[in-house]
Design a protein around this motif. Structure first.
Motif, PDB file in Angstrom:
ATOM      1  N   ILE A 736      76.231  63.407 -27.139  1.00 20.90           N
ATOM      2  CA  ILE A 736      76.494  64.701 -27.779  1.00 20.90           C
ATOM      3  C   ILE A 736      75.156  65.380 -28.001  1.00 20.90           C
ATOM      4  O   ILE A 736      74.311  64.900 -28.759  1.00 20.90           O
ATOM      5  CB  ILE A 736      77.244  64.508 -29.109  1.00 20.90           C
ATOM      6  CG1 ILE A 736      78.529  63.712 -28.857  1.00 20.90           C
ATOM      7  CG2 ILE A 736      77.565  65.845 -29.748  1.00 20.90           C
ATOM      8  CD1 ILE A 736      79.262  63.325 -30.116  1.00 20.90           C
ATOM      9  N   GLY A 737      74.957  66.506 -27.309  1.00 19.68           N
ATOM     10  CA  GLY A 737      73.669  67.176 -27.338  1.00 19.68           C
ATOM     11  C   GLY A 737      73.631  68.365 -28.279  1.00 19.68           C
ATOM     12  O   GLY A 737      73.935  68.247 -29.476  1.00 19.68           O
ATOM     13  N   PRO A 756      80.068  72.071 -28.831  1.00 19.62           N
ATOM     14  CA  PRO A 756      78.985  71.099 -28.640  1.00 19.62           C
ATOM     15  C   PRO A 756      78.865  70.694 -27.181  1.00 19.62           C
ATOM     16  O   PRO A 756      79.844  70.723 -26.424  1.00 19.62           O
ATOM     17  CB  PRO A 756      79.418  69.925 -29.513  1.00 19.62           C
ATOM     18  CG  PRO A 756      80.915  70.014 -29.526  1.00 19.62           C
ATOM     19  CD  PRO A 756      81.248  71.477 -29.482  1.00 19.62           C
ATOM     20  N   SER A 757      77.664  70.310 -26.787  1.00 21.11           N
ATOM     21  CA  SER A 757      77.443  69.790 -25.449  1.00 21.11           C
ATOM     22  C   SER A 757      77.813  68.307 -25.438  1.00 21.11           C
ATOM     23  O   SER A 757      77.169  67.495 -26.102  1.00 21.11           O
ATOM     24  CB  SER A 757      75.975  69.979 -25.050  1.00 21.11           C
ATOM     25  OG  SER A 757      75.705  69.356 -23.818  1.00 21.11           O
ATOM     26  N   VAL A 758      78.885  67.966 -24.706  1.00 21.11           N
ATOM     27  CA  VAL A 758      79.414  66.600 -24.724  1.00 21.11           C
ATOM     28  C   VAL A 758      79.467  66.054 -23.307  1.00 21.11           C
ATOM     29  O   VAL A 758      79.997  66.701 -22.401  1.00 21.11           O
ATOM     30  CB  VAL A 758      80.826  66.564 -25.356  1.00 21.11           C
ATOM     31  CG1 VAL A 758      81.380  65.148 -25.331  1.00 21.11           C
ATOM     32  CG2 VAL A 758      80.781  67.093 -26.773  1.00 21.11           C
ATOM     33  N   LYS A 759      78.904  64.881 -23.120  1.00  9.05           N
ATOM     34  CA  LYS A 759      78.968  64.190 -21.832  1.00  9.05           C
ATOM     35  C   LYS A 759      79.497  62.786 -22.067  1.00  9.05           C
ATOM     36  O   LYS A 759      79.016  62.070 -22.929  1.00  9.05           O
ATOM     37  CB  LYS A 759      77.590  64.113 -21.173  1.00  9.05           C
ATOM     38  CG  LYS A 759      76.981  65.460 -20.815  1.00  9.05           C
ATOM     39  CD  LYS A 759      75.635  65.273 -20.140  1.00  9.05           C
ATOM     40  CE  LYS A 759      75.018  66.601 -19.733  1.00  9.05           C
ATOM     41  NZ  LYS A 759      74.638  67.415 -20.907  1.00  9.05           N
ATOM     42  N   LYS A 760      80.488  62.411 -21.274  1.00 13.52           N
ATOM     43  CA  LYS A 760      81.051  61.070 -21.355  1.00 13.52           C
ATOM     44  C   LYS A 760      80.097  60.101 -20.657  1.00 13.52           C
ATOM     45  O   LYS A 760      79.711  60.319 -19.512  1.00 13.52           O
ATOM     46  CB  LYS A 760      82.424  61.030 -20.694  1.00 13.52           C
ATOM     47  CG  LYS A 760      83.163  59.717 -20.897  1.00 13.52           C
ATOM     48  CD  LYS A 760      84.470  59.706 -20.131  1.00 13.52           C
ATOM     49  CE  LYS A 760      85.412  60.816 -20.572  1.00 13.52           C
ATOM     50  NZ  LYS A 760      86.728  60.712 -19.911  1.00 13.52           N
ATOM     51  N   ILE A 761      79.702  59.064 -21.350  1.00 15.10           N
ATOM     52  CA  ILE A 761      78.711  58.146 -20.793  1.00 15.10           C
ATOM     53  C   ILE A 761      79.259  56.732 -20.710  1.00 15.10           C
ATOM     54  O   ILE A 761      80.173  56.344 -21.436  1.00 15.10           O
ATOM     55  CB  ILE A 761      77.396  58.155 -21.613  1.00 15.10           C
ATOM     56  CG1 ILE A 761      77.649  57.671 -23.052  1.00 15.10           C
ATOM     57  CG2 ILE A 761      76.757  59.530 -21.612  1.00 15.10           C
ATOM     58  CD1 ILE A 761      76.381  57.535 -23.868  1.00 15.10           C
ATOM     59  N   VAL A 762      78.664  55.985 -19.787  1.00  7.26           N
ATOM     60  CA  VAL A 762      78.935  54.559 -19.637  1.00  7.26           C
ATOM     61  C   VAL A 762      77.592  53.841 -19.702  1.00  7.26           C
ATOM     62  O   VAL A 762      76.618  54.263 -19.071  1.00  7.26           O
ATOM     63  CB  VAL A 762      79.650  54.248 -18.315  1.00  7.26           C
ATOM     64  CG1 VAL A 762      79.797  52.740 -18.130  1.00  7.26           C
ATOM     65  CG2 VAL A 762      81.008  54.924 -18.279  1.00  7.26           C
ATOM     66  N   THR A 763      77.505  52.776 -20.460  1.00  7.75           N
ATOM     67  CA  THR A 763      76.281  51.984 -20.551  1.00  7.75           C
ATOM     68  C   THR A 763      76.295  50.935 -19.427  1.00  7.75           C
ATOM     69  O   THR A 763      77.209  50.096 -19.363  1.00  7.75           O
ATOM     70  CB  THR A 763      76.170  51.298 -21.918  1.00  7.75           C
ATOM     71  OG1 THR A 763      76.175  52.299 -22.942  1.00  7.75           O
ATOM     72  CG2 THR A 763      74.880  50.496 -22.018  1.00  7.75           C
ATOM     73  N   LEU A 764      75.306  51.038 -18.567  1.00  8.34           N
ATOM     74  CA  LEU A 764      75.239  50.159 -17.404  1.00  8.34           C
ATOM     75  C   LEU A 764      74.213  49.048 -17.629  1.00  8.34           C
ATOM     76  O   LEU A 764      73.109  49.295 -18.128  1.00  8.34           O
ATOM     77  CB  LEU A 764      74.844  50.966 -16.165  1.00  8.34           C
ATOM     78  CG  LEU A 764      75.777  52.124 -15.774  1.00  8.34           C
ATOM     79  CD1 LEU A 764      75.252  52.809 -14.526  1.00  8.34           C
ATOM     80  CD2 LEU A 764      77.205  51.628 -15.559  1.00  8.34           C
ATOM     81  N   PHE A 765      74.586  47.835 -17.240  1.00 10.43           N
ATOM     82  CA  PHE A 765      73.695  46.676 -17.268  1.00 10.43           C
ATOM     83  C   PHE A 765      73.560  46.183 -15.827  1.00 10.43           C
ATOM     84  O   PHE A 765      74.548  46.117 -15.089  1.00 10.43           O
ATOM     85  CB  PHE A 765      74.275  45.550 -18.127  1.00 10.43           C
ATOM     86  CG  PHE A 765      74.525  45.938 -19.557  1.00 10.43           C
ATOM     87  CD1 PHE A 765      73.583  45.644 -20.536  1.00 10.43           C
ATOM     88  CD2 PHE A 765      75.690  46.591 -19.929  1.00 10.43           C
ATOM     89  CE1 PHE A 765      73.801  45.988 -21.840  1.00 10.43           C
ATOM     90  CE2 PHE A 765      75.923  46.939 -21.240  1.00 10.43           C
ATOM     91  CZ  PHE A 765      74.972  46.639 -22.202  1.00 10.43           C
ATOM     92  N   GLY A 766      72.353  45.859 -15.427  1.00 10.90           N
ATOM     93  CA  GLY A 766      72.174  45.367 -14.056  1.00 10.90           C
ATOM     94  C   GLY A 766      70.797  44.790 -13.830  1.00 10.90           C
ATOM     95  O   GLY A 766      70.003  44.629 -14.768  1.00 10.90           O
ATOM     96  N   ARG A 767      70.506  44.471 -12.528  1.00  8.98           N
ATOM     97  CA  ARG A 767      69.203  43.922 -12.145  1.00  8.98           C
ATOM     98  C   ARG A 767      68.782  44.562 -10.832  1.00  8.98           C
ATOM     99  O   ARG A 767      69.564  44.611  -9.873  1.00  8.98           O
ATOM    100  CB  ARG A 767      69.270  42.401 -11.988  1.00  8.98           C
ATOM    101  CG  ARG A 767      67.908  41.733 -11.876  1.00  8.98           C
ATOM    102  CD  ARG A 767      68.066  40.228 -11.951  1.00  8.98           C
ATOM    103  NE  ARG A 767      68.645  39.694 -10.726  1.00  8.98           N
ATOM    104  CZ  ARG A 767      68.027  38.828  -9.912  1.00  8.98           C
ATOM    105  NH1 ARG A 767      66.803  38.409 -10.202  1.00  8.98           N
ATOM    106  NH2 ARG A 767      68.624  38.375  -8.837  1.00  8.98           N
TER     107      ARG A 767
END
Length: 861
Positions: A736-737, A756-767
């Motif tokens: 939320i910006g 509001p400036s809203v962007k749906k996000i996903v938290t990525l885990f990787g290598r």
């Protein structure tokens, strides 16, 4: 002017000191009075140097506190200069806001007058008798000792105008409330009745147009009624209005009970305004305390400590917003360093729901009053004359109107312990005066009175008393009402009284004390009496819930008829939102019955609560069946709130009832509907879809935002702090910006749009690994909502915009690698595993200092 904030203390510490009478000046210094100044400092003083000004805390400061430096309080700065071998002062600057100290207006004026004044032979500059500036030559500061009268006090405002509206753009709100029932009797007949009330506010800033109308449907008729068409501006404590109001709605203008029915076309102006707020958290009478030095106020009520507040030197108003409501005395100790400086008794006067101001509230109003023609029913009048010479009965001619002039004024004020309001008005040639007053004698006792007198002989006298019993054992009240009608005002008479009492009984070891209430009501004009006794007692409270016993007895007498009711109920509350009641009731018509009621609360978005009841009659004087019951459900939709109930009686008939309410807001930017029936609101446009949910924090409370647009209905004439944030229970996460926070002030009809400036996000885990599977560390990976660097083993964590799932990876050869991810079906977090940059993922390379597009079309995985 030289700023010597850091250089001057060093010069002073090394070079200054008092001179004895026999001392001779050393080389490179000059002597003024008893002070020796080095040539360097003397030359600075010729231009003027700033030094701090301190107040001296005397009287209650211990030697230990003096050693700790608590004896002095800095309040500002002053310019010290030398002229003709004389020291002088100019440009005194007092900084009151930073330390809580406030000087009196007289002292502030005197200090501002210290300009180019010189020190006398005692090295002082007198300010007023007993008060003088003196120089502390060791620390190069100016000292000042003040008396209690030299301090001022900053009182908290009891009345404050709300802020200007958010904007002057055209916007509006619409609310509705409807109810209907359908009844089918056991004899085959049925009928339907209902109502609808709708209100529309169209506003431009603080000005608005209100249109309020109602419709009524009965078995054989229907009717519409216009309650208000009114232009209104209520701003900065003044209210202006013009238009139409129904006789019922006129009660919102002033106490005008002589106006009943009909409608008024007119105008009003006055300071009885909603835009000026009264802070009822503060005592009506300020409590001002004097602190000769910094210390604390210890507040006791009935010997119990209820608050501690700390203040600096000077006069200060106690913050009574932290104290309980009511009218009571407190003992306040002013304490410094463990020593009691003073101890006094004060009165806290904080009525809980009092909107009357200590300043006079007034309003002038008038216009044309139009009502149905009232005709005295001679037969009823003559019959009643045998017992009462002052009562008239009316019939109404709805086909003919009685139009008359109307002009009036209303006033209200708080005068000590008395709250009062009064109205006087003239309809045609008839004068009417009304008065209401409440006298708060103490925290235990209050008296109230309401009266009216008119030139046609109509009069009303209502009075009452409320007494709170000591030790919190209960309360007692009494009211008396009498109205005698004249020949012009068409009012219903009454002549009755009511008394009642509540008592908190000892619990006798049970989980809670028993509560007993007694009520008696009588009206001699309508020849009825009512008596009621209720008792409740908690009998269990534990991990499995609670149980409470309720008993009741009532009796109703009308002329020569009498009816008695009795009930015994046992209520069970289960700690999962459920309540079950089982009991026995008895009255004359339905006889004795066993009753079972059950209810359940829900936390869902739509279903709020449900209840069901069933009764088994053992004996009855009427009815065709011995089992009856029904149920109700309270449910919401995205656009309104509803209650549906279906019940059956002992006859074969049944009854269904529906109530519904909702509202909408509109502006040039957006339109949305929702629950609530307030006159203003905010539309939060998040741009999300479907079931996506966020949370709106609104003045500390939380509202759920679902989908793209959410309408939140808000009371007008209020300030609100809004913040859009992630939902605590949602599975999605959002970035939320901008425009996520806002402070707004709304007036009737104001619809504020928040985007509001809203962007749906996903938290990525990787290598991140190379083409050989070896980890790549210390490499930057970014998305337009997140940025990170890989660890030495190649692992990384990054937030990615779900609608733009591209990872940009910097490579050692200054190329850029872009990977497009398929994460549409994922929520919250995702483990990517090992990722690598293939040749097809490079979208540009830097060659010879130039950015050139790769000839090969980017292939994105």
């Amino acid at each position: 002017m030289v700023n010597n904030k850091f250089v001057l203390p060093v010069i002073i510490a090394c070079s200054l000191g008092p001179l004895s009478a026999s001392a001779q000046p050393s080389y490179g210094s000059k002597v003024i009075g008893n002070y020796r100044f080095p040539d360097t400092l003397y030359s600075l003083m010729e231009e003027g140097i700033k030094i701090p000004v301190y107040l001296i805390n005397n009287g209650t400061v211990s030697e230990k506190e003096k050693a700790a430096g608590n004896r002095y309080v800095r309040i500002g700065t002053v310019t010290l200069f030398v002229d003709g071998n004389k020291l002088g002062l100019r440009e005194v600057e007092v900084q009151e806001s930073g330390n809580g100290i406030r000087l009196s207006k007289e002292m502030s004026t005197l200090l501002q007058g210290i300009d180019n004044k010189k020190f006398n032979d005692q090295m002082q500059i007198p300010v007023k008798p007993g008060t003088a500036f003196q120089l502390d030559q060791k620390k190069m500061r100016l000292l000042l000792t003040l008396s209690q009268d030299d301090y001022g006090v900053q009182l908290r405002p009891r009345e404050v105008d709300i802020d200007a509206p958010e904007s002057d753009d055209l916007s509006g709100t619409f609310t509705y409330n409807l109810g209907a029932y359908h009844t089918r009797s056991g004899y085959g007949s049925n009928w339907t009745s209902g109502y609808l009330n709708a209100r529309s506010w169209t506003s431009m800033g603080a000005s608005h147009l209100l249109i309020d109308g109602s419709g009524y449907v009965n078995k054989d008729s229907h009717e519409t009624q216009m309650n208000a068409i009114m232009l209104e501006r209520d701003y900065q404590g003044m209210r202006y209005a013009a238009g139409l109001l129904s006789g019922w709605a006129m009660q919102s203008v002033a106490s005008v009970s002589g106006i009943s029915g009909g409608e008024v076309y007119g105008v009003s102006v006055g300071n009885q305004a909603n835009s000026r707020k009264r802070d009822n958290t503060l005592s009506l009478t300020p409590i001002v305390l004097y602190f000769p030095s910094s210390g604390e106020a210890r507040i006791r009520r009935d010997g119990q400590l209820i608050g501690i507040q700390r203040f600096d030197v000077g006069n200060h108003e106690l913050d009574t917003s932290q104290l309980p409501y009511g009218i009571y005395t407190v003992e306040i100790e002013v304490v410094n360093g463990g020593r009691t400086v003073s101890r006094n008794i004060y009165t806290v006067n904080k009525p809980f729901s009092n909107n009357i101001s200590q300043s006079l509230r007034w309003q002038l109003w008038g216009g044309v009053y139009n009502r149905d023609k009232a005709i005295i029913n001679v037969e009823k009048y003559r019959k009643h004359k045998k017992s009462d010479d002052n009562t008239y009965y009316y019939d109404y001619d709805t086909h003919h109107k009685d139009t008359m002039s109307l002009v009036g004024a209303s006033f209200g004020k708080r005068s000590g312990m008395l709250d009062w309001s009064a109205s006087t008005y003239m309809m045609r040639e008839q004068m009417v005066g009304e008065f209401w007053g409440s006298l708060n004698l103490s925290s235990y006792m209050s008296l109230n009175s309401q009266s009216m007198a008119a030139s046609d002989g109509t009069w009303r006298a209502n009075y009452g008393a409320n007494m709170r019993l000591p030790w919190n054992i209960g309360s007692v009240w009494y009211t008396h009402e009498k109205l005698s009608s004249g020949r012009f005002l068409d009012l219903y008479e009454n002549n009755g009284n009511t008394w009642g009492a509540t008592f908190n009984l000892p619990s006798f070891g049970l989980p809670s004390a028993g509560n007993l209430s007694l009520t008696r009501q009588e009206d001699k004009a309508y020849h009825y009496k009512r008596y009621q006794v209720d008792f409740s007692q908690g009998i269990y409270a534990g991990r499995y819930g609670s149980a409470r016993l309720r008993l009741g007895l009532s009796r109703y007498e009308y002329l020569n008829d009498e009816e008695k009711d009795r009930y015994v109920m046992l209520d069970f509350s289960i700690p999962i939102g459920n309540t079950v009641s089982v009991g026995v009731t008895h009255n004359r018509d339905s006889g004795t019955a066993l009753n079972v009621n059950a209810s359940r609360q829900f936390d869902g978005d739509y279903l709020k609560s449900a209840s069901a009841n069933i009764a088994k009659a053992f004996s009855s004087n009427e009815g065709q069946r011995d089992i009856s019951g029904g149920g109700s459900v309270n449910f919401d939709t995205p656009w309104n709130s509803n209650i549906l109930s279906v019940q059956s009686g002992t006859s074969k008939g049944w009854n269904a009832t529906l109530t519904s309410s909702g509202s909408l807001g509109w502006s040039k930017e957006a339109f949305a509907a929702g629950r609530g029936t307030e006159s203003a609101g905010v539309i939060v446009d998040t741009g999300l879809q479907g079931d996506d949910a966020l949370t709106l924090k609104l003045n500390g409370r939380k509202e759920k935002l679902k989908g793209g647009k959410t309408w939140v209905s808000l009371p007008a004439y209020q300030n609100y702090d809004l913040e859009v944030m992630n939902s605590e229970t949602g599975t999605e996460s959002y970035d939320i910006g901008s425009n996520a926070r806002r402070h707004i002030t709304v007036y009737p009809g104001n619809t504020v749009v928040m985007k509001p400036s809203v962007k749906k996000i996903v938290t990525l885990f990787g290598r991140l690994v190379d083409e050989h599977g070896q980890p790549i560390g210390a490499t930057q990976i970014k998305n337009h909502v997140g940025i990170t660097r890989t660890e030495q083993d190649g692992r990384f964590v990054i937030d990615v915009d779900k609608n733009n799932p591209i990872l940009s990876i910097a490579t050692p050869d200054d190329s850029l690698c872009e990977l497009r991810l398929d994460i549409e079906s994922n929520r919250g977090a995702l483990w990517l595993g090992d990722i690598t940059c293939d040749k097809g993922n490079y979208v540009w390379q830097e060659t010879n200092g130039m950015m050139e597009r790769d000839n090969e079309k980017a292939i994105r995985s």
